[in-house]
Design a protein around this motif. Structure first.
Motif, PDB file in Angstrom:
ATOM      1  N   ARG A  98       0.781  -1.306  -0.131  1.00 14.15           N
ATOM      2  CA  ARG A  98      -0.080  -0.064  -0.093  1.00 14.15           C
ATOM      3  C   ARG A  98       0.863   1.344   0.034  1.00 14.15           C
ATOM      4  NH1 ARG A  98      -5.343   1.481   2.539  1.00 14.15           N
ATOM      5  NH2 ARG A  98      -5.133   3.799   2.833  1.00 14.15           N
ATOM      6  N   LEU A  99       0.589   2.212  -0.710  1.00 17.43           N
ATOM      7  CA  LEU A  99       1.274   3.563  -1.092  1.00 17.43           C
ATOM      8  C   LEU A  99       0.519   4.522  -0.617  1.00 17.43           C
ATOM      9  CD1 LEU A  99       3.598   4.990  -1.810  1.00 17.43           C
ATOM     10  CD2 LEU A  99       2.849   5.141  -4.104  1.00 17.43           C
ATOM     11  N   ASP A 100       0.733   5.226   0.397  1.00 16.77           N
ATOM     12  CA  ASP A 100      -0.104   6.632   0.974  1.00 16.77           C
ATOM     13  C   ASP A 100       0.808   7.668   0.637  1.00 16.77           C
ATOM     14  OD1 ASP A 100      -2.261   5.411   1.831  1.00 16.77           O
ATOM     15  OD2 ASP A 100      -1.380   4.704   3.581  1.00 16.77           O
ATOM     16  N   GLU A 101       0.212   8.714  -0.143  1.00 17.97           N
ATOM     17  CA  GLU A 101       1.040   9.859  -0.414  1.00 17.97           C
ATOM     18  C   GLU A 101       0.360  11.135   0.067  1.00 17.97           C
ATOM     19  OE1 GLU A 101       1.540  10.222  -4.500  1.00 17.97           O
ATOM     20  OE2 GLU A 101       3.244   9.104  -4.625  1.00 17.97           O
ATOM     21  N   LEU A 102       0.927  11.834   0.670  1.00 17.40           N
ATOM     22  CA  LEU A 102       0.709  13.183   1.514  1.00 17.40           C
ATOM     23  C   LEU A 102       1.320  14.357   0.917  1.00 17.40           C
ATOM     24  CD1 LEU A 102      -0.754  14.360   3.772  1.00 17.40           C
ATOM     25  CD2 LEU A 102       1.206  14.343   5.037  1.00 17.40           C
ATOM     26  N   GLU A 103       0.726  15.213   0.159  1.00 14.00           N
ATOM     27  CA  GLU A 103       1.010  16.358  -0.431  1.00 14.00           C
ATOM     28  C   GLU A 103       1.332  17.217   0.543  1.00 14.00           C
ATOM     29  OE1 GLU A 103       1.589  17.032  -3.842  1.00 14.00           O
ATOM     30  OE2 GLU A 103       0.576  15.082  -4.421  1.00 14.00           O
ATOM     31  N   LEU A 104       2.756  17.793   0.720  1.00 14.37           N
ATOM     32  CA  LEU A 104       3.084  18.769   1.649  1.00 14.37           C
ATOM     33  C   LEU A 104       2.550  19.910   2.070  1.00 14.37           C
ATOM     34  CD1 LEU A 104       7.199  18.173   1.383  1.00 14.37           C
ATOM     35  CD2 LEU A 104       5.677  17.012   2.764  1.00 14.37           C
ATOM     36  N   TYR A 105       1.781  20.595   1.034  1.00 18.14           N
ATOM     37  CA  TYR A 105       0.962  21.686   1.235  1.00 18.14           C
ATOM     38  C   TYR A 105      -0.040  21.626   2.139  1.00 18.14           C
ATOM     39  CZ  TYR A 105      -2.369  20.625  -2.291  1.00 18.14           C
ATOM     40  OH  TYR A 105      -3.301  19.903  -3.142  1.00 18.14           O
ATOM     41  N   ARG A 106      -0.426  20.081   2.360  1.00 16.14           N
ATOM     42  CA  ARG A 106      -1.662  19.932   3.121  1.00 16.14           C
ATOM     43  C   ARG A 106      -1.190  19.715   4.751  1.00 16.14           C
ATOM     44  NH1 ARG A 106      -6.326  18.903   0.694  1.00 16.14           N
ATOM     45  NH2 ARG A 106      -6.312  18.290  -1.774  1.00 16.14           N
ATOM     46  N   VAL A 107      -0.013  19.845   5.052  1.00 17.75           N
ATOM     47  CA  VAL A 107       0.607  19.705   6.376  1.00 17.75           C
ATOM     48  C   VAL A 107       0.245  20.847   7.062  1.00 17.75           C
ATOM     49  CG1 VAL A 107       2.464  19.275   8.021  1.00 17.75           C
ATOM     50  CG2 VAL A 107       2.278  18.027   5.760  1.00 17.75           C
ATOM     51  N   LYS A 108      -0.542  20.887   8.263  1.00 14.31           N
ATOM     52  CA  LYS A 108      -1.189  21.900   9.084  1.00 14.31           C
ATOM     53  C   LYS A 108      -0.085  22.246  10.183  1.00 14.31           C
ATOM     54  CE  LYS A 108      -5.567  22.375   9.639  1.00 14.31           C
ATOM     55  NZ  LYS A 108      -6.821  21.750   9.956  1.00 14.31           N
ATOM     56  N   ASP A 109       0.289  21.000  10.759  1.00 20.97           N
ATOM     57  CA  ASP A 109       1.219  20.947  12.028  1.00 20.97           C
ATOM     58  C   ASP A 109       1.898  19.607  12.302  1.00 20.97           C
ATOM     59  OD1 ASP A 109       2.152  22.256  14.170  1.00 20.97           O
ATOM     60  OD2 ASP A 109       0.317  21.706  15.420  1.00 20.97           O
ATOM     61  N   TYR A 110       3.178  19.645  12.886  1.00 23.11           N
ATOM     62  CA  TYR A 110       4.048  18.611  13.165  1.00 23.11           C
ATOM     63  C   TYR A 110       4.500  18.849  14.545  1.00 23.11           C
ATOM     64  CZ  TYR A 110       6.335  22.309  10.340  1.00 23.11           C
ATOM     65  OH  TYR A 110       6.940  23.417  10.101  1.00 23.11           O
ATOM     66  N   SER A 111       4.783  17.873  15.226  1.00 22.04           N
ATOM     67  CA  SER A 111       5.244  18.095  16.427  1.00 22.04           C
ATOM     68  C   SER A 111       6.279  16.788  16.646  1.00 22.04           C
ATOM     69  CB  SER A 111       4.316  18.004  17.537  1.00 22.04           C
ATOM     70  OG  SER A 111       3.689  16.485  17.614  1.00 22.04           O
ATOM     71  N   LEU A 112       7.276  17.067  17.474  1.00 25.99           N
ATOM     72  CA  LEU A 112       8.399  15.999  17.703  1.00 25.99           C
ATOM     73  C   LEU A 112       8.463  15.658  19.154  1.00 25.99           C
ATOM     74  CD1 LEU A 112      10.926  14.487  16.838  1.00 25.99           C
ATOM     75  CD2 LEU A 112      12.174  16.445  17.468  1.00 25.99           C
TER      76      LEU A 112
END
Length: 176
Positions: free
Chosen positions: A92-106
């Motif tokens: 299975r390949l899931d692709e996420l377009e980067l312009y759709r990233v709202k927030d990220y946390s580490l």
């Protein structure tokens, strides 16, 4: 509205920024349970007339299956998207377009930090992948920074911005 890069010959070529997968350390407690179960089967050998040797197959099989599933999951961060490939027999390949990233946390729990690993969580506006977590990846701080720059570059390139609308009726809410 974002444009399709295939229709635009002047779009920059997509290049890979990072490739990786989750560390097996994420399953430490599961693997420990398998080892304890196997030891229990070995200890029971004299009391079961040798039948408990068959019980070793179960924890060994569970260990191999979990290891293989983790090893078969790959992440690839490019200048335009984040790809997650998973599966052993069926891929299975899931692709996420980067312009759709709202927030990220580490997040780096103590044990993972000691091993040089971390968890990177993404919140997106993508319908099929609203949240994505890259668990126990090596160099998580560096990956987060690459992701941050790539997201901003892709938003600038596509001329899109994320719009937050507060529906609670507060000071910043849109009302009619």
């Amino acid at each position: 509205m974002p444009t399709d890069d295939r229709a635009n010959p002047s779009a920059p070529a997509e290049s890979t920024l990072w490739k990786g997968h989750s560390s097996q350390w994420v399953h430490f407690w599961f693997y420990l349970f398998c080892v304890l179960l196997a030891i229990g089967c070995l200890v029971a050998l004299p009391f079961t007339g040798g039948l408990s040797i068959a019980g070793i197959v179960i924890p060994l099989g569970l260990w191999i299956a979990r290891w293989w599933v983790t090893k078969a999951t790959h992440y690839e961060l490019t200048t335009q998207r984040l790809r997650k490939t998973s599966g052993i027999l069926n891929r299975r390949l899931d692709e996420l377009e980067l312009y759709r990233v709202k927030d990220y946390s580490l997040e780096q729990p103590f044990v993972l930090r000691m091993l040089g690993l971390g968890n990177l969580s993404l919140i997106t506006s993508d319908a099929s992948t609203p949240e994505l977590e890259l668990k126990a990846i090596a160099g998580a701080e560096d990956v987060r920074e690459k992701l941050r720059h790539a997201v901003q570059s892709e938003r600038d390139r596509k001329r899109v911005r994320e719009l937050d609308v507060d529906s609670s009726g507060g000071a910043g809410a849109i009302s009619g």
